[in-house]
Structure formats: C-alpha cells, structure tokens
Write an enzyme that holds these catalytic residues in place. Structure first.
Site, short mmCIF file in Angstrom:
data_model
loop_
_atom_site.label_atom_id
_atom_site.label_comp_id
_atom_site.label_asym_id
_atom_site.label_seq_id
_atom_site.Cartn_x
_atom_site.Cartn_y
_atom_site.Cartn_z
N ARG A 23 36.94 48.19 32.91
CA ARG A 23 36.17 48.41 34.14
C ARG A 23 35.51 49.79 34.16
O ARG A 23 35.36 50.38 35.23
CB ARG A 23 37.05 48.24 35.39
CG ARG A 23 37.52 46.83 35.64
CD ARG A 23 36.51 46.03 36.44
NE ARG A 23 36.87 44.61 36.40
CZ ARG A 23 37.51 43.96 37.37
NH1 ARG A 23 37.83 44.59 38.47
NH2 ARG A 23 37.79 42.70 37.24
N ARG A 27 33.09 50.55 40.43
CA ARG A 27 32.81 51.16 41.74
C ARG A 27 33.31 52.58 41.91
O ARG A 27 32.98 53.21 42.91
CB ARG A 27 33.40 50.26 42.84
CG ARG A 27 32.62 48.97 43.01
CD ARG A 27 33.45 47.92 43.71
NE ARG A 27 34.51 47.48 42.83
CZ ARG A 27 35.44 46.59 43.15
NH1 ARG A 27 35.45 46.05 44.35
NH2 ARG A 27 36.36 46.23 42.29
N ARG A 36 24.19 48.61 41.72
CA ARG A 36 24.67 47.36 42.31
C ARG A 36 23.92 47.09 43.62
O ARG A 36 23.53 45.94 43.89
CB ARG A 36 26.16 47.46 42.57
CG ARG A 36 26.82 46.18 43.01
CD ARG A 36 28.31 46.48 43.16
NE ARG A 36 29.08 45.37 43.69
CZ ARG A 36 29.09 45.00 44.95
NH1 ARG A 36 28.34 45.61 45.83
NH2 ARG A 36 29.87 44.00 45.33
N ASP A 73 31.26 39.03 33.82
CA ASP A 73 32.57 38.71 34.41
C ASP A 73 33.14 37.47 33.73
O ASP A 73 32.38 36.60 33.26
CB ASP A 73 32.44 38.46 35.91
CG ASP A 73 33.81 38.54 36.59
OD1 ASP A 73 34.23 39.66 36.93
OD2 ASP A 73 34.45 37.48 36.74
N TYR A 150 41.86 30.52 38.06
CA TYR A 150 40.82 30.67 39.10
C TYR A 150 40.12 29.34 39.38
O TYR A 150 39.80 29.03 40.52
CB TYR A 150 39.79 31.73 38.68
CG TYR A 150 40.35 33.14 38.70
CD1 TYR A 150 40.40 33.88 39.89
CD2 TYR A 150 40.85 33.73 37.55
CE1 TYR A 150 40.93 35.17 39.90
CE2 TYR A 150 41.38 35.02 37.56
CZ TYR A 150 41.42 35.73 38.74
OH TYR A 150 41.94 36.99 38.77
#
Ligand code: CP3
Length: 342
Positions: A23, A27, A36, A73, A150
């Site tokens: 990552r 953020r 973004r 992703d 998921y």
C-alpha cells in the site's frame, strides 16, 4: 542483472536489503489523495491508466523505493468476471454475492476478463516507460481463497464466516468457484507479465483462517497451480506468495508452491522466520505497520532488528501488512534511512 529485488528473488544475500511497502501508494500520502480526488473515486482511479500510473510513481519519486507495485485492487478480477463491485467510503468493498449455483453460472467466462482489465495492462505499459531503470515493477492478484471470501460474503468479514460456511455446506460449488478464480488469476497475471510486470505477487490476506487440510487444499494448492502455470508460460518469472498469518504453515511454503519468495506478516518474529522459512529461500517482510504511525526509537530499533534477523539470507524489506492511512510520511523516510544507513 542489476535490479536489487530481482537479485534477492534469485537467492542472493545483499549487504542492504531492497525495500518497498505494501500500500505504498495510499491515503497516508497527500499527493495520493489529490490524484484520487481528481479521478473521482477509487475504482475510477484503478481504471484510469494515466492516473493509476501517476499514483504508482508517487512513492517512488518521494522515497526511491526499489520496487513499484502496480496500482489496482484484488477485487478487479471478480468485477471482470461479472460481479458488481463498489466501495463504500470509510467502510470498504461491496460485491454482489455468490452463494448458489445460479449465482455462479451468471459469472462471465474467464476469457472475457480482458474486456474489463485492459486498462490495467495499459497502466503497466506506461509504468515500464516511466519508472527509473533500477526500479522493479511488481504486478499482483489476490489468491483464490481470499478473492472467494469477498465474492461469497459480498464484503470483508472479521472471520471469513460466509466462505467457511459455503465450503462446509456446498463444497462442490465452493471448489468450482475457487477453480474459476484460479483460472482467471493465471490469465490475469499472464497478461500483466506480457505488459511488463517483472515480478508477480499473490496476496492471500485471509490464508490464516484456513486450518489443517483446508490450508493445504485452498491456500497451498492454488498458489502451486498459479505459480507453475505462470512459470510454464513465462520461464523465469519470479513469484512472491503472501499467505498472511499462516503461522507454522509458512514452513515449507516455498517448496510446496514453487514460489521464489514468501512474504511474512508480523504475527511471527523475524528471528523465527529466518530460522524456519528463510532457509528455503527469499523472504519478504515483516516490520509491523503500526511503527509507521508511532515512529520514534521503537521504529528505529525494530527496523534494525528485522534487517539483522534476515541478514544471513535473501531478504526484501517490507511491512507485515499494508501501511495505514494514519501513518506519518516522515516515519517512512526514517525507516528507509535506518535500513540504508544514511
Ligand atoms: O500495495 C499497493 O500500493 C498496490 C495497490 C493495492 C491496493 N489494494 C490498493 C487499494 C493492492 C496490492 C491491494 C490489495 C488488496 N485489496 C488486498 C490484499 C492485501 C491486503 O491489504 O490484505 C485486499 C484484501 C484488497 C481489498 C480491498 N481494497 C479492501 C478490503 C479495501 C478497503 C480497505 C481500505 O484500506 O480502505 C480496498 C481499498 C484499497 N485498495 C485502497 C487502496 C489504496 C484504499 C482505497 C481508497 O483510496 O479509498
């Protein structure tokens, strides 16, 4: 061969380990948040090759990491297979669920994935043009079990309960789903390699919830099938496997799957991993990502501990899991300076 990550993956013990972070485009970086915002939302960023390449490059420019990881992703593959996918800000991913044969048969054939995923391959082509020559480009996908958790639950869950339930209640359907994801992953990673990915990493974030035979069948076996198929199609392609929180099941993972490197999370000590896993080949890891929030002397001493513990074999320095949005970018620089001794 001069790229340090490729040398470590080939089994070389280097005086200073190459460094990257899971990552690393994320953020905690103000420049990521700005790009973004320009893209509109997370998925639009993933499917915009120019902007996805831009955020991939940001941590390379700021820190000079030895590797860049493609910005995308693991849930883009289920979307390409026909699942609905969206992200709820502050909560995480949501998908349409697969719990019946009917849900499963509605999925698209594997060969259709490129219709959705071709922008990802374009991001890779841009990156190979724009990355510094010493920086290695890593492509990735989720491991079948983690992706299935998921797809079955339709969201992240604390214990992967819905996927474990389907495995018990309808094992045939569960295995059909895993098989389809495995096939899709091989094609997806193959396309990434053809576009210019120099290494691929398979993220099995929820491998730790598989126990006993289930770990063998649903974590090890898919990793072996994917690794072998990729190496057949692309001889010499290095593969990093990350069966997160595997604990004792990290032992023997290289040999059982053919992976060149096993990434280690921070639930095991680096001394333990050096003794039990690094003896089989290159390892990646495993500083706790919380140090990127808290910094200070503990960051410095724990960074040195990880470097020291793995100094007698091939090692790629990384965190035990992704850096979090509350991390301080200055702590990342402190970690790098500590490793490189500058
Ligand atoms: O590491 C990188 O910098 C490369 C890009 C990357 C992302 N996700 C970008 C991302 C990679 C390799 C992933 C892998 C991924 N995605 C995993 C496996 C690794 C892990 O973290 O365990 C998983 C389980 C996912 C699924 C996913 N994507 C979740 C659960 C979430 C929400 C949680 C969160 O952190 O918000 C995402 C979103 C996501 N993927 C973000 C990023 C940068 C944050 C989204 C944003 O900008 O709002």
């Amino acid at each position: 061969m001069t790229k340090t990550i490729l040398r470590a993956l080939a089994g070389e013990t280097l005086p200073t380990p190459p460094i990257w972070m899971m990552r690393q485009a994320g953020r905690y970086l103000p420049e990521y948040k700005a790009t973004r915002a320009e893209a509109g939302d997370f998925l639009s960023l993933c499917y915009n090759p120019e902007l996805a390449a831009e955020v991939t490059l940001q941590p390379i420019r700021r820190y000079g990491f030895d590797a860049a990881i493609l910005f995308a992703d693991i849930l883009l593959l289920p979307q390409a297979l026909g699942a609905d996918l969206w992200f709820v800000t502050g909560e995480g991913p949501r998908l349409s669920t697969i719990t019946t044969e009917e849900d499963f048969t509605k999925l698209k054939p594997v060969h259709a994935i490129d219709d959705t995923l071709s922008p990802v391959y374009e991001t890779i082509r841009i990156l190979r043009r724009e990355l510094p020559p010493e920086t290695t480009l890593i492509g990735f996908a989720g491991a079948p079990w983690t992706v299935a958790t998921y797809m079955i639950a339709g969201q992240g869950t604390p214990d992967q309960g819905p996927a474990h339930a389907l495995k018990t209640e309808n094992r045939a359907l569960f295995e059909q789903l895993l098989g389809k994801i495995t096939e899709g992953t091989i094609d997806y990673l193959s396309r990434q390699i053809e576009a210019g990915a120099e290494v691929v990493k398979i993220f099995d974030s929820w491998a730790g919830s598989l126990k006993g035979d289930d770990f063998e069948r649903y974590a090890k076996e898919p990793a072996r099938i994917i690794t072998q198929a990729l190496k057949d199609r692309h001889p010499g392609i290095p593969v990093i496997a990350f069966p997160r929180q595997a604990g004792d099941n990290y032992i023997g993972f290289h040999a059982a799957t053919g992976a060149d490197c096993v990434a280690i999370d921070d639930s095991v000590s680096p001394e333990w991993a050096a003794e039990h896993v690094q003896t089989d080949g290159c390892v990646q890891g495993n500083l706790a990502s919380s140090h990127m929030v808290t910094g200070g002397d503990a960051l410095v001493s724990e960074t040195k501990r990880v470097v020291e513990a793995f100094s007698n074999g091939p090692h790629i320095f990384n965190l035990g899991h992704g850096i979090t949005p509350d991390a301080d970018p200055e702590n990342v620089q402190l970690m790098i300076d500590t490793i490189r001794g500058t």
